[in-house]
Write an enzyme that holds these catalytic residues in place. Sequence first.
Site, PDB file in Angstrom:
ATOM      1  N   HIS A   1     -24.458   6.215  36.717  1.00  7.07           N
ATOM      2  CA  HIS A   1     -23.427   6.465  35.698  1.00  7.07           C
ATOM      3  C   HIS A   1     -23.815   7.688  34.874  1.00  7.07           C
ATOM      4  O   HIS A   1     -24.995   7.930  34.623  1.00  7.07           O
ATOM      5  CB  HIS A   1     -23.268   5.232  34.803  1.00  7.07           C
ATOM      6  CG  HIS A   1     -22.111   5.354  33.869  1.00  7.07           C
ATOM      7  ND1 HIS A   1     -22.198   6.033  32.677  1.00  7.07           N
ATOM      8  CD2 HIS A   1     -20.833   4.929  33.978  1.00  7.07           C
ATOM      9  CE1 HIS A   1     -21.011   6.004  32.082  1.00  7.07           C
ATOM     10  NE2 HIS A   1     -20.169   5.336  32.851  1.00  7.07           N
TER      11      HIS A   1
ATOM     12  N   GLU B   1     -16.261  10.382  38.095  1.00  9.88           N
ATOM     13  CA  GLU B   1     -16.144  10.315  36.642  1.00  9.88           C
ATOM     14  C   GLU B   1     -16.624  11.631  36.042  1.00  9.88           C
ATOM     15  O   GLU B   1     -17.821  11.797  35.784  1.00  9.88           O
ATOM     16  CB  GLU B   1     -17.003   9.166  36.092  1.00  9.88           C
ATOM     17  CG  GLU B   1     -16.581   7.800  36.580  1.00  9.88           C
ATOM     18  CD  GLU B   1     -16.984   6.712  35.583  1.00  9.88           C
ATOM     19  OE1 GLU B   1     -16.099   5.940  35.202  1.00  9.88           O
ATOM     20  OE2 GLU B   1     -18.147   6.648  35.176  1.00  9.88           O
TER      21      GLU B   1
HETATM   22  P1  PGA Z   1     -14.256   5.347  29.463  1.00 11.69           P
HETATM   23  O1  PGA Z   1     -15.574   5.139  30.338  1.00 11.69           O
HETATM   24  O2  PGA Z   1     -13.148   4.613  30.146  1.00 11.69           O
HETATM   25  O3  PGA Z   1     -14.611   4.764  28.112  1.00 11.69           O
HETATM   26  O4  PGA Z   1     -14.006   6.807  29.409  1.00 11.69           O
HETATM   27  C1  PGA Z   1     -15.555   5.146  31.730  1.00 11.69           C
HETATM   28  C2  PGA Z   1     -16.921   4.834  32.259  1.00 11.69           C
HETATM   29  O5  PGA Z   1     -17.899   5.165  31.581  1.00 11.69           O
HETATM   30  O6  PGA Z   1     -17.088   4.248  33.329  1.00 11.69           O
END
Ligand code: PGA
Length: 249
Positions: A96, A168
């Site tokens: 992550h 992401e």
């Molecule tokens: P968020 O986080 O939806 O708060 O932007 C996504 C994640 O960290 O997986």
Amino acid sequence: MKPLYLFANWKMYLDRDESVALAEGLAKQLPGLALDARLVVFPTSHSLVEVKNIFDKTQVKVGPQNVYWVERGGYTGEVSAFMYKNVGCQYVLVGHSERRHVFSETNSEVRQKQDAILNAGMTPVLCIGETSHERKDGEVEMVIEAQLRATFTDLTWPADRELIIAYEPVWAVSTGESCDPEEAERIAAIICRYVQGLIGVEPIVLYGGSVRADNVTRYVQEEHIRGVLVGGASTKLDTWLEILGQVKA
Ligand code: PGA
């Protein structure tokens, strides 16, 4: 129709009582929703077993946000992949952006964690993405391909395991500034192509980064995006139910 993946990363937002209350609230609402989707919740490690027990008779799976790759030993503060398998976890977040950028986790550590998750018999959910600087410098493809190479080179993917990758972009995580769905789709297609070339397996690509009820359907209707990984909006019952309601509609 391919199943939709709706993953909830609770990060370090909720204490034990709040985690239990949210899980109980969700477990109560699920039958009414009759949602045909893969639902996974990633709570804090200290509330994970309790949350898992609450979801035991539902379709919701529970997994950790991070693991250590050694099975057991003198590693104060760590919990191994093997130990999470031992309490019945199936999916695990790995790499992550908060691990990579707040805790300086490297591509090679991510690889060791992924290997340990696979060896323990679980399914990693690999998170990748570029920073805003890398995007401004035109390095998006380069960064993503380097992250994928580090994780998949010389690896035989187990035939019984889904290959899940969450795109992401770091600048979209918890900022409110979500990625344009067409751009997310462009990157998802690149990820699919690149991973197929590396190990011959088609990945399931999710999008994550400021997903909310008002934008979720725009992501999941894209060809190469099979679901979402949601942080902030998954940590409150009303906003999470709104998201689930949107994708069901
Ligand atoms: P968020 O986080 O939806 O708060 O932007 C996504 C994640 O960290 O997986």
